[in-house]
Design a protein around this motif. Structure first.
Motif, mmCIF file in Angstrom:
data_model
loop_
_atom_site.group_PDB
_atom_site.id
_atom_site.type_symbol
_atom_site.label_atom_id
_atom_site.label_comp_id
_atom_site.label_asym_id
_atom_site.label_seq_id
_atom_site.Cartn_x
_atom_site.Cartn_y
_atom_site.Cartn_z
ATOM 1 N N LEU A 1 17.762 5.708 9.351
ATOM 2 C CA LEU A 1 17.065 4.600 8.685
ATOM 3 C C LEU A 1 15.632 4.430 9.166
ATOM 4 C CD1 LEU A 1 19.886 1.888 8.583
ATOM 5 C CD2 LEU A 1 19.092 3.339 6.716
ATOM 6 N N PHE A 2 15.404 4.637 10.463
ATOM 7 C CA PHE A 2 14.083 4.318 11.016
ATOM 8 C C PHE A 2 13.313 5.546 11.509
ATOM 9 C CE2 PHE A 2 16.850 0.617 11.591
ATOM 10 C CZ PHE A 2 16.139 -0.314 10.850
ATOM 11 N N GLY A 3 13.939 6.711 11.407
ATOM 12 C CA GLY A 3 13.257 7.937 11.768
ATOM 13 C C GLY A 3 13.020 8.872 10.608
ATOM 14 N N LEU A 4 13.963 8.883 9.643
ATOM 15 C CA LEU A 4 13.869 9.796 8.497
ATOM 16 C C LEU A 4 13.539 9.071 7.191
ATOM 17 C CD1 LEU A 4 16.925 12.125 9.277
ATOM 18 C CD2 LEU A 4 14.515 12.486 9.818
ATOM 19 N N TYR A 5 14.137 7.897 6.985
ATOM 20 C CA TYR A 5 13.888 7.137 5.747
ATOM 21 C C TYR A 5 12.401 6.843 5.525
ATOM 22 C CZ TYR A 5 14.525 3.455 2.213
ATOM 23 O OH TYR A 5 14.462 2.683 1.067
ATOM 24 N N PRO A 6 11.620 6.536 6.577
ATOM 25 C CA PRO A 6 10.187 6.317 6.355
ATOM 26 C C PRO A 6 9.485 7.517 5.714
ATOM 27 C CG PRO A 6 10.810 5.501 8.511
ATOM 28 C CD PRO A 6 11.997 6.233 7.976
ATOM 29 N N TYR A 7 9.895 8.732 6.075
ATOM 30 C CA TYR A 7 9.265 9.920 5.492
ATOM 31 C C TYR A 7 9.709 10.134 4.045
ATOM 32 C CZ TYR A 7 7.653 11.004 10.170
ATOM 33 O OH TYR A 7 7.022 10.953 11.393
ATOM 34 N N LEU A 8 10.963 9.792 3.753
ATOM 35 C CA LEU A 8 11.421 9.857 2.369
ATOM 36 C C LEU A 8 10.646 8.867 1.516
ATOM 37 C CD1 LEU A 8 13.398 10.679 0.101
ATOM 38 C CD2 LEU A 8 14.964 8.911 0.960
ATOM 39 N N LEU B 1 -1.331 0.154 13.231
ATOM 40 C CA LEU B 1 -1.836 1.516 13.381
ATOM 41 C C LEU B 1 -2.994 1.641 14.369
ATOM 42 C CD1 LEU B 1 -1.625 2.871 9.718
ATOM 43 C CD2 LEU B 1 0.053 2.977 11.567
ATOM 44 N N THR B 2 -3.462 0.521 14.906
ATOM 45 C CA THR B 2 -4.502 0.584 15.933
ATOM 46 C C THR B 2 -3.850 0.780 17.302
ATOM 47 O OG1 THR B 2 -5.908 -0.929 14.663
ATOM 48 C CG2 THR B 2 -6.454 -0.600 16.988
ATOM 49 N N PRO B 3 -4.142 1.874 17.976
ATOM 50 C CA PRO B 3 -3.535 2.112 19.301
ATOM 51 C C PRO B 3 -3.849 0.972 20.279
ATOM 52 C CG PRO B 3 -4.617 4.099 18.496
ATOM 53 C CD PRO B 3 -5.007 2.988 17.562
ATOM 54 N N ALA C 1 5.409 2.520 14.306
ATOM 55 C CA ALA C 1 4.594 2.833 13.132
ATOM 56 C C ALA C 1 3.674 4.019 13.398
ATOM 57 C CB ALA C 1 3.775 1.608 12.720
ATOM 58 N N GLN C 2 3.060 4.051 14.574
ATOM 59 C CA GLN C 2 2.159 5.149 14.912
ATOM 60 C C GLN C 2 2.915 6.452 15.093
ATOM 61 O OE1 GLN C 2 -0.299 3.768 18.251
ATOM 62 N NE2 GLN C 2 -0.402 1.766 17.258
ATOM 63 N N ALA C 3 4.143 6.374 15.635
ATOM 64 C CA ALA C 3 4.960 7.577 15.787
ATOM 65 C C ALA C 3 5.324 8.167 14.428
ATOM 66 C CB ALA C 3 6.228 7.254 16.583
ATOM 67 N N ILE C 4 5.552 7.296 13.442
ATOM 68 C CA ILE C 4 5.863 7.765 12.091
ATOM 69 C C ILE C 4 4.628 8.368 11.441
ATOM 70 C CG2 ILE C 4 6.463 7.013 9.750
ATOM 71 C CD1 ILE C 4 8.882 7.156 11.538
ATOM 72 N N PHE D 1 1.733 9.403 12.665
ATOM 73 C CA PHE D 1 1.089 10.518 13.352
ATOM 74 C C PHE D 1 2.082 11.598 13.781
ATOM 75 C CE2 PHE D 1 -1.683 6.767 14.378
ATOM 76 C CZ PHE D 1 -2.697 7.106 13.497
ATOM 77 N N PHE D 2 3.308 11.542 13.236
ATOM 78 C CA PHE D 2 4.324 12.587 13.439
ATOM 79 C C PHE D 2 4.556 12.873 14.933
ATOM 80 C CE2 PHE D 2 2.148 13.420 9.402
ATOM 81 C CZ PHE D 2 3.225 13.414 8.517
ATOM 82 N N GLN D 3 4.784 11.806 15.682
ATOM 83 C CA GLN D 3 4.960 11.964 17.124
ATOM 84 C C GLN D 3 6.407 12.265 17.523
ATOM 85 O OE1 GLN D 3 3.348 8.346 18.759
ATOM 86 N NE2 GLN D 3 1.228 8.863 18.208
ATOM 87 N N GLY D 4 7.348 12.038 16.586
ATOM 88 C CA GLY D 4 8.742 12.332 16.878
ATOM 89 C C GLY D 4 9.456 11.206 17.611
ATOM 90 N N ASN D 5 10.780 11.153 17.430
ATOM 91 C CA ASN D 5 11.635 10.165 18.100
ATOM 92 C C ASN D 5 11.139 8.737 17.881
ATOM 93 O OD1 ASN D 5 13.942 9.553 19.574
ATOM 94 N ND2 ASN D 5 12.858 9.516 21.522
ATOM 95 N N ALA D 6 10.667 8.458 16.659
ATOM 96 C CA ALA D 6 10.095 7.142 16.369
ATOM 97 C C ALA D 6 11.134 6.030 16.459
ATOM 98 C CB ALA D 6 9.469 7.150 14.966
ATOM 99 N N ALA D 7 12.362 6.315 16.007
ATOM 100 C CA ALA D 7 13.392 5.272 15.959
ATOM 101 C C ALA D 7 13.699 4.691 17.333
ATOM 102 C CB ALA D 7 14.668 5.834 15.327
ATOM 103 N N ALA D 8 13.448 5.452 18.383
ATOM 104 C CA ALA D 8 13.756 4.975 19.737
ATOM 105 C C ALA D 8 12.937 3.736 20.092
ATOM 106 C CB ALA D 8 13.490 6.089 20.753
ATOM 107 N N HIS D 9 11.767 3.585 19.508
ATOM 108 C CA HIS D 9 10.917 2.431 19.820
ATOM 109 C C HIS D 9 11.513 1.120 19.306
ATOM 110 C CE1 HIS D 9 7.679 4.899 21.350
ATOM 111 N NE2 HIS D 9 7.667 5.621 20.246
ATOM 112 N N LEU D 10 12.433 1.215 18.345
ATOM 113 C CA LEU D 10 13.019 0.007 17.757
ATOM 114 C C LEU D 10 14.354 -0.367 18.373
ATOM 115 C CD1 LEU D 10 12.265 0.576 13.942
ATOM 116 C CD2 LEU D 10 10.898 -0.641 15.648
ATOM 117 N N THR D 11 14.825 0.424 19.287
ATOM 118 C CA THR D 11 16.113 0.144 19.915
ATOM 119 C C THR D 11 16.042 -1.159 20.711
ATOM 120 O OG1 THR D 11 16.576 2.506 20.115
ATOM 121 C CG2 THR D 11 17.884 1.019 21.475
ATOM 122 N N GLY D 12 16.958 -2.073 20.395
ATOM 123 C CA GLY D 12 17.057 -3.307 21.166
ATOM 124 C C GLY D 12 16.233 -4.466 20.652
ATOM 125 N N ILE D 13 15.383 -4.254 19.628
ATOM 126 C CA ILE D 13 14.623 -5.395 19.104
ATOM 127 C C ILE D 13 15.495 -6.168 18.117
ATOM 128 C CG2 ILE D 13 12.467 -4.117 19.365
ATOM 129 C CD1 ILE D 13 12.334 -3.981 16.292
#
Length: 225
Positions: A8-15, A71-73, A163-166, A168-180
């Protein structure tokens, strides 16, 4: 559960993003006669002078606020404003814009559902997209009480990292949302769904924003004698 979270949060954004870009391009190329706002103002102007500006100003502030904020670092704004203070600014500005958008959007949705002439000229997708936007901005406002419980900016930083991981294709983006909080997950999912169906709605007219209008020369208008 981890697989579903990644889906849902790692692949669906790219779809959603792929359909958004390719679908918009194909619709512009093959369906330019449908590339329009589908305005119904000529059918009924009742409450439009209030509802439309509230909705559009609110949604534009929300859109650009999310765009810049997510998207601003962190290192770019850290010398000028802390993550906690940035979160407070986002709550205040986003809250005001969210209320404007919600009031205007609810009025437009009510008009579309209850005015016979407007309803007759509306497609199912017209009603669905305005309803989704109203639900989405409501969920956004509901994140404010949750955000008020952690004013250190930690959750906002994690959302930005996702959002930036998605983007900028940084990988493992969904991990940032774990626990929120769950409310953030639902808010993100509906936002991605709006992105997904964007090319099939009247929202495509946003691509044709008349930016040249801001710098054009004055037009001389003469009144009839």
């Amino acid at each position: 559960m981890n697989y579903l979270h990644t889906l849902l949060f790692g692949l669906y954004p790219y779809l959603a993003g792929s359909v958004f870009l390719i679908g918009s391009l194909m619709r512009f190329d093959h369906g330019q006669y449908t590339w329009k706002t589908g305005s119904s103002q000529m059918l009924s102007t009742k409450r439009m002078k209030l509802a439309s500006p509230l909705f559009h100003v609110g949604i534009l502030v929300i859109f650009f606020g999310h765009l810049v904020g997510l998207l601003t670092p962190h290192w770019v704004y850290e010398p000028f404003i802390s993550a906690g203070n940035k979160q407070i600014v986002a709550i205040v500005v986003g809250g005001i814009a969210g209320v404007m958008c919600l009031v205007g959007g609810a009025m437009l949705l009510h008009r579309r559902l209850t005015n016979p002439r407007v309803r007759a000229s509306s497609s199912t997708m017209d009603t669905l997209i305005i309803a989704l936007l109203v639900v989405q901005v409501t969920l956004g406002l509901l994140t404010i009480p949750a955000a008020m419980q952690h004013l250190d900016g930690g959750v906002m930083v994690r959302l930005a990292q996702w959002a930036q991981a998605i983007v900028f294709f940084q990988g493992n983006a969904a991990a940032h949302l774990t626990g929120i909080g769950f409310i953030y997950h639902i808010h993100i999912l509906i936002g991605l769904t709006i992105v997904l169906i964007f090319p099939f709605t009247r929202l495509v007219h946003a691509w044709s924003a008349p930016l040249g209008y801001l710098g054009r020369r004055y037009q001389i208008v003469r009144r009839r004698a």
